[in-house]
Motif scaffolding. Structure first.
Motif, PDB file in Angstrom:
ATOM      1  N   GLY A  96      40.850   7.696 165.924  1.00 34.68           N
ATOM      2  CA  GLY A  96      39.669   8.422 166.139  1.00 34.68           C
ATOM      3  C   GLY A  96      38.835   7.581 164.635  1.00 34.68           C
ATOM      4  N   LEU A  97      40.198   7.798 164.033  1.00 35.77           N
ATOM      5  CA  LEU A  97      39.293   6.955 162.423  1.00 35.77           C
ATOM      6  C   LEU A  97      38.630   5.880 162.656  1.00 35.77           C
ATOM      7  CD1 LEU A  97      41.936   8.424 160.017  1.00 35.77           C
ATOM      8  CD2 LEU A  97      39.618   9.527 160.814  1.00 35.77           C
ATOM      9  N   ALA A  98      38.627   4.931 163.680  1.00 34.23           N
ATOM     10  CA  ALA A  98      38.120   3.855 163.148  1.00 34.23           C
ATOM     11  C   ALA A  98      36.306   3.900 163.835  1.00 34.23           C
ATOM     12  CB  ALA A  98      38.409   3.071 165.009  1.00 34.23           C
ATOM     13  N   ALA A 106      38.641   2.341 152.795  1.00 35.10           N
ATOM     14  CA  ALA A 106      38.687   0.694 152.768  1.00 35.10           C
ATOM     15  C   ALA A 106      38.051   0.892 154.495  1.00 35.10           C
ATOM     16  CB  ALA A 106      39.449  -0.107 152.783  1.00 35.10           C
ATOM     17  N   ASP A 107      38.027   2.191 155.361  1.00 35.31           N
ATOM     18  CA  ASP A 107      37.819   1.484 156.824  1.00 35.31           C
ATOM     19  C   ASP A 107      36.689   1.149 156.667  1.00 35.31           C
ATOM     20  OD1 ASP A 107      39.838   3.116 157.182  1.00 35.31           O
ATOM     21  OD2 ASP A 107      38.902   5.398 157.453  1.00 35.31           O
ATOM     22  N   PHE A 108      35.070   1.580 156.226  1.00 37.10           N
ATOM     23  CA  PHE A 108      34.335   0.856 156.252  1.00 37.10           C
ATOM     24  C   PHE A 108      34.260  -0.488 156.476  1.00 37.10           C
ATOM     25  CE2 PHE A 108      30.143   0.196 154.626  1.00 37.10           C
ATOM     26  CZ  PHE A 108      28.988  -0.147 156.010  1.00 37.10           C
ATOM     27  N   THR A 109      34.599  -0.779 155.072  1.00 38.30           N
ATOM     28  CA  THR A 109      34.543  -2.249 154.465  1.00 38.30           C
ATOM     29  C   THR A 109      35.544  -3.444 155.439  1.00 38.30           C
ATOM     30  OG1 THR A 109      36.454  -1.167 152.958  1.00 38.30           O
ATOM     31  CG2 THR A 109      33.678  -1.868 152.151  1.00 38.30           C
ATOM     32  N   ALA A 110      36.087  -2.783 156.017  1.00 37.62           N
ATOM     33  CA  ALA A 110      37.368  -3.213 156.697  1.00 37.62           C
ATOM     34  C   ALA A 110      36.922  -3.241 158.559  1.00 37.62           C
ATOM     35  CB  ALA A 110      38.264  -2.546 157.021  1.00 37.62           C
ATOM     36  N   GLY A 122      47.062   4.420 158.436  1.00 37.08           N
ATOM     37  CA  GLY A 122      47.575   4.809 157.676  1.00 37.08           C
ATOM     38  C   GLY A 122      47.009   3.908 156.269  1.00 37.08           C
ATOM     39  N   GLY A 123      45.813   3.307 155.745  1.00 39.06           N
ATOM     40  CA  GLY A 123      45.386   2.816 155.394  1.00 39.06           C
ATOM     41  C   GLY A 123      45.682   1.059 155.293  1.00 39.06           C
ATOM     42  N   GLY A 124      46.530   0.587 156.777  1.00 37.48           N
ATOM     43  CA  GLY A 124      46.539  -0.614 156.896  1.00 37.48           C
ATOM     44  C   GLY A 124      47.318  -1.062 155.692  1.00 37.48           C
ATOM     45  N   HIS A 125      46.617  -2.652 155.839  1.00 32.55           N
ATOM     46  CA  HIS A 125      46.956  -3.529 154.626  1.00 32.55           C
ATOM     47  C   HIS A 125      46.897  -3.551 153.025  1.00 32.55           C
ATOM     48  CE1 HIS A 125      48.781  -6.816 153.134  1.00 32.55           C
ATOM     49  NE2 HIS A 125      47.663  -7.596 152.493  1.00 32.55           N
ATOM     50  N   PHE A 126      45.386  -1.891 153.275  1.00 31.92           N
ATOM     51  CA  PHE A 126      44.915  -1.506 151.698  1.00 31.92           C
ATOM     52  C   PHE A 126      45.680  -0.180 151.933  1.00 31.92           C
ATOM     53  CE2 PHE A 126      41.466  -3.559 154.803  1.00 31.92           C
ATOM     54  CZ  PHE A 126      40.749  -4.397 153.366  1.00 31.92           C
ATOM     55  N   SER A 127      46.814  -0.238 151.974  1.00 27.95           N
ATOM     56  CA  SER A 127      47.229   1.044 151.768  1.00 27.95           C
ATOM     57  C   SER A 127      48.703   0.952 150.891  1.00 27.95           C
ATOM     58  CB  SER A 127      49.103   1.548 153.454  1.00 27.95           C
ATOM     59  OG  SER A 127      49.344   2.309 152.932  1.00 27.95           O
ATOM     60  N   GLY A 128      48.651   2.219 150.611  1.00 31.26           N
ATOM     61  CA  GLY A 128      49.736   2.334 149.014  1.00 31.26           C
ATOM     62  C   GLY A 128      51.151   1.903 149.424  1.00 31.26           C
ATOM     63  N   ARG A 129      51.511   2.330 151.047  1.00 26.51           N
ATOM     64  CA  ARG A 129      52.702   1.786 151.261  1.00 26.51           C
ATOM     65  C   ARG A 129      52.897   0.778 151.013  1.00 26.51           C
ATOM     66  NH1 ARG A 129      57.162   2.538 152.009  1.00 26.51           N
ATOM     67  NH2 ARG A 129      58.923   2.210 154.154  1.00 26.51           N
ATOM     68  N   LEU A 130      52.070  -0.063 150.572  1.00 32.44           N
ATOM     69  CA  LEU A 130      52.308  -2.171 150.528  1.00 32.44           C
ATOM     70  C   LEU A 130      52.937  -2.247 148.841  1.00 32.44           C
ATOM     71  CD1 LEU A 130      51.925  -4.367 152.271  1.00 32.44           C
ATOM     72  CD2 LEU A 130      50.633  -2.783 153.188  1.00 32.44           C
ATOM     73  N   THR A 131      52.813  -1.126 147.865  1.00 32.78           N
ATOM     74  CA  THR A 131      53.249  -1.601 146.466  1.00 32.78           C
ATOM     75  C   THR A 131      54.866  -1.245 146.419  1.00 32.78           C
ATOM     76  OG1 THR A 131      53.750   1.053 146.138  1.00 32.78           O
ATOM     77  CG2 THR A 131      51.480  -0.156 145.867  1.00 32.78           C
ATOM     78  N   ALA A 132      55.548  -0.636 147.844  1.00 36.32           N
ATOM     79  CA  ALA A 132      57.350  -0.580 147.562  1.00 36.32           C
ATOM     80  C   ALA A 132      57.226  -2.076 147.744  1.00 36.32           C
ATOM     81  CB  ALA A 132      57.990  -0.316 149.075  1.00 36.32           C
ATOM     82  N   PRO A 133      57.010  -3.541 148.933  1.00 39.58           N
ATOM     83  CA  PRO A 133      57.423  -4.718 148.599  1.00 39.58           C
ATOM     84  C   PRO A 133      56.867  -5.193 147.181  1.00 39.58           C
ATOM     85  CG  PRO A 133      55.413  -4.410 149.879  1.00 39.58           C
ATOM     86  CD  PRO A 133      56.357  -2.968 149.957  1.00 39.58           C
TER      87      PRO A 133
END
Length: 363
Positions: A96-98, A106-110, A122-133
């Protein structure tokens, strides 16, 4: 590409928070450099959540799988590619967050940029999860730099109104190691206890807090960098602003310099054991975009986690009307303490790139 940085060493991050995997490609690493897998995993573990009420309950192993670029534990000249499989996603939390973009995300700007096609679970490609790589690439860069006598460390400088001590004029590698060994990355454990209490208080209220990370690099030679748009500050700031949730970067005294006199802010030169040094370091080890040989010091500001439990005002994009949103799921009440190794990682990657430039691609 927007998810790539570097010149001689190009680092490209890929994946989404709730996709099959996230990962990184690092092209241009010097060949023959040993990668200590245990040391790298320990570095990645400093960023992980799931271990305390101070962070998200999402538990991920964050064990990198190297697809290319390493042979017998050493870089082999080929582009290095590593992936981390995602395993603990709760994608239903984002149903429902879409249609109702989360304030601060960044939901709106994306949605505007990609016409609703972006994966924002989970924030997609904007997520802090991407800090792991990012930490894979930066952790390897840290190992390469340390063998050249260049060491990078960071600590949590503040959370909300609570402040840690500042780095001394000449921080040491031992000090960096001591901070990294702590469960909460601060210089003063008393300040750390106050910070943790503030984070838990915000969490109990369904809210969140921001924070500042102070990072230093020692052992850098004088003369590294360039003036104006390709200077040391420019290169570092551009990469640091790529870390999710970063809203400010300053070097040395930073904005405090604007509130001082020149007689206070100028760093007096002196000769010490045959080398030119400065008696203070308000410049943060950089003058004119070029390193002075003093410790490089920077601070990075992280905004409060936008996913909070309190009801918030938003809109329905389909109905084009105002509505209320209450976010569910697992979120960090503060991300700044987990961002400490991420700031180290990005700083290390940029410095290694600049050092290779200054040495024409070799050491």
């Amino acid at each position: 590409m927007s998810s790539e940085f570097g010149k001689l060493i190009k680092i490209s991050v890929f994946g989404q928070s709730h996709g099959k995997a996230i990962g990184v490609v690092v092209d241009g690493l010097p060949a023959g450099e040993a990668v200590d897998a245990e040391e790298l995993q320990a570095f990645l573990n400093r960023r992980k959540g799931g271990g305390s009420p101070l962070s998200t309950a999402r538990k991920e192993g964050d064990v990198p799988v190297f697809l290319s670029g390493l042979e017998n534990g050493k870089t082999c000249g080929a582009p290095l590619c590593a992936v981390i499989e995602n395993a603990d996603q709760h994608s239903s939390d984002y149903a429902g967050l879409a249609d109702t973009p989360r304030p601060g995300h960044a939901d709106f700007t994306a949605a505007v940029k990609w016409g609703g096609a972006a994966d924002m679970r989970g924030g997609g490609h904007f997520s802090g999860r991407l800090t792991a790589p990012l930490c894979i690439a930066g952790g390897i860069a840290k190992q390469i730099l340390s063998r050249r006598g260049i060491h990078i460390g960071a600590h949590l400088s503040s959370v909300g109104a609570e402040q840690d001590d500042v780095f001394p004029l000449h921080p040491t590698a031992d000090l960096f190691d001591a901070i990294a060994a702590k469960s909460f990355p601060v210089l003063s454990d008393e300040a750390g206890a106050r910070m943790q209490a503030a984070i838990l208080a915000a969490r109990s209220e369904g809210d969140s807090l921001g924070g500042i990370v102070e990072c230093a690099a020692i052992g850098l030679p004088a003369g590294l960098g360039d003036p104006m748009f390709d200077g040391m500050e420019s290169r570092l700031a551009a990469a640091l602003f790529g870390i999710p949730a970063v809203k400010g970067v300053e070097f040395g005294a930073g904005f405090a310099a604007a509130r001082s006199h020149g007689s206070e802010n100028n760093d007096a030169f002196a000769v010490d054991h045959g080398a030119v040094v400065t008696k203070t370091n308000h410049a943060g080890g950089i003058l004119g975009g070029i390193t002075t040989g003093m410790p490089l010091v920077l601070r990075t500001a992280f905004k409060p986690t936008p996913s909070i439990a309190k009801p918030q005002q938003t809109v329905s994009l389909s109905a084009m009307e105002n509505t209320q949103l209450q976010i569910r799921g697992r979120h960090d009440p503060c991300i700044a303490h987990r961002a400490v190794p991420v700031v180290e990682a990005v700083t290390a990657a940029v410095l290694l790139d600049l050092l290779l430039e200054g040495n024409h691609g070799t050491f």
